[in-house]
Design an enzyme around this catalytic site. Structure first.
Site, PDB file in Angstrom:
ATOM      1  N   ASP A 193       0.829  -1.201   0.000  1.00 18.26           N
ATOM      2  CA  ASP A 193       0.000   0.000   0.000  1.00 18.26           C
ATOM      3  C   ASP A 193       0.866   1.256   0.000  1.00 18.26           C
ATOM      4  O   ASP A 193       0.356   2.373  -0.110  1.00 18.26           O
ATOM      5  CB  ASP A 193      -0.988  -0.004   1.159  1.00 18.26           C
ATOM      6  CG  ASP A 193      -0.336  -0.121   2.530  1.00 18.26           C
ATOM      7  OD1 ASP A 193       0.900  -0.189   2.599  1.00 18.26           O
ATOM      8  OD2 ASP A 193      -1.086  -0.167   3.527  1.00 18.26           O
ATOM      9  N   ASP A 248      -0.867  -6.213  -0.202  1.00 23.11           N
ATOM     10  CA  ASP A 248      -1.301  -5.579   1.032  1.00 23.11           C
ATOM     11  C   ASP A 248      -2.816  -5.405   1.069  1.00 23.11           C
ATOM     12  O   ASP A 248      -3.429  -5.013   0.060  1.00 23.11           O
ATOM     13  CB  ASP A 248      -0.671  -4.187   1.162  1.00 23.11           C
ATOM     14  CG  ASP A 248       0.577  -4.180   2.028  1.00 23.11           C
ATOM     15  OD1 ASP A 248       0.764  -5.124   2.813  1.00 23.11           O
ATOM     16  OD2 ASP A 248       1.357  -3.223   1.913  1.00 23.11           O
ATOM     17  N   LYS A 281      -1.118  -9.492   2.841  1.00 25.62           N
ATOM     18  CA  LYS A 281      -0.389  -9.012   4.012  1.00 25.62           C
ATOM     19  C   LYS A 281      -1.268  -8.035   4.763  1.00 25.62           C
ATOM     20  O   LYS A 281      -1.933  -7.199   4.137  1.00 25.62           O
ATOM     21  CB  LYS A 281       0.931  -8.335   3.639  1.00 25.62           C
ATOM     22  CG  LYS A 281       1.724  -7.855   4.877  1.00 25.62           C
ATOM     23  CD  LYS A 281       3.102  -7.361   4.521  1.00 25.62           C
ATOM     24  CE  LYS A 281       3.085  -5.975   3.916  1.00 25.62           C
ATOM     25  NZ  LYS A 281       2.602  -4.938   4.890  1.00 25.62           N
ATOM     26  N   GLU A 319       9.017  -4.031  10.750  1.00 27.08           N
ATOM     27  CA  GLU A 319       9.405  -2.729  10.196  1.00 27.08           C
ATOM     28  C   GLU A 319       9.786  -1.754  11.299  1.00 27.08           C
ATOM     29  O   GLU A 319       9.158  -1.706  12.363  1.00 27.08           O
ATOM     30  CB  GLU A 319       8.262  -2.130   9.373  1.00 27.08           C
ATOM     31  CG  GLU A 319       8.615  -0.773   8.765  1.00 27.08           C
ATOM     32  CD  GLU A 319       7.605  -0.223   7.788  1.00 27.08           C
ATOM     33  OE1 GLU A 319       7.807   0.901   7.286  1.00 27.08           O
ATOM     34  OE2 GLU A 319       6.611  -0.927   7.524  1.00 27.08           O
TER      35      GLU A 319
END
Length: 274
Positions: free
Chosen positions: A47, A86, A116, A185
């Site tokens: 995204d 995503d 995801k 992340e």
């Protein structure tokens, strides 16, 4: 290439923990997917497309239809990489049933291998619900761009003992729920390293740790195409933005000076000579 000699597309079981590091990059278009496909294990239709291609200041405005359109393009443009797409903000947080409907639509309309989604313990039940119903899920913990406002901005996660425990607990919950891999992340290195050692599924780092089972970056960062800012965790392997600007400059100059198009770029009848 014949069907017999064509390489098989990777599946979720091909992303192994503890072996050769897994290589991932983002892709949003068929041509870029084709260029990257021979070199990576998986392509993520992220995204991040909202910031990279559409000029949004976050990923929040990205829609399900946008993700499906770009996901289908990446599947068409690739042949061997595993493709994950995503799930955008608002497409899965409301309920398990909403998540399944939208995940099923993504998979059916793109041909991708997995979706995801972002979230920790609060999303574990949803991940379990999806996996039980045949939807492979890649998790995403640590810095979660879809939660940028509640997190107070794009802040590194895992600073301090309490924060480190929260990220670790999120990772464990999503892995136990059945995710086949886990993106970590923007997380303190030692926390990401400890998570990688603790969970049974492959971890994919982005601003995390070299100890992760794999790494992913946004392709436009790697190529020097996204120039608004460069995150600390990015290494640029090319600087294409100046080359694109230079090519446009040369083209414009040639058009204005009537150097382009030339006779070799024009069509004539068989009897005519240009």
């Amino acid at each position: 290439m014949s069907a017999q000699t064509q390489a098989r597309r990777r599946a979720i079981g091909d992303l192994k923990k503890g072996g050769t590091p897994i290589v991932g990059l983002t892709a949003y278009t068929a041509p870029i997917a084709g260029f990257l496909d021979p070199h990576v294990d998986f392509l993520l239709v992220g995204d991040s497309v909202g910031m990279v291609l559409y000029g949004f200041d976050s990923t929040l405005p990205v829609t399900l239809d946008m993700m499906i359109a770009h996901g289908a393009a990446v599947v068409r443009g690739s042949s061997t990489a595993l493709i994950a797409v995503d799930m955008p903000f608002g497409s899965y947080q409301e309920s398990r049933e909403q998540a399944f409907r939208n995940a099923a639509r993504i998979m059916a309309e793109t041909g991708c291998a997995a979706v995801k989604l972002e979230g920790g313990r609060e999303m574990a039940d949803t991940v379990h619900f999806l996996v039980e119903r045949g939807v492979p899920v890649m998790g995403h913990v640590g810095l979660m761009p879809q939660s940028v406002h509640t997190a107070g901005g794009f802040r590194v996660q895992g600073r301090g003992e309490d924060a480190a425990r929260r990220v670790a607990a999120d990772a464990e919950a999503i892995a136990q729920a059945g995710a086949f891999a886990l993106v970590i992340e923007g997380t303190i290195e030692k926390v990401a390293r400890a998570i990688t050692a603790a969970v049974p599924v492959p971890t994919i780092g982005i601003g995390a740790s070299p100890a992760c089972d794999g790494q992913i970056l946004v392709t436009d960062d790697v190529l020097g195409l996204f120039t608004d800012f460069t995150p600390r965790f990015v290494r640029r392997y090319a600087e294409l933005a100046p080359l694109i600007g230079k090519a446009a400059e040369q083209y414009a100059a040639d058009v204005r000076a009537r150097r382009f198009p030339g006779p070799e770029h024009c069509f004539a009848t068989k009897k005519e000579t240009l």
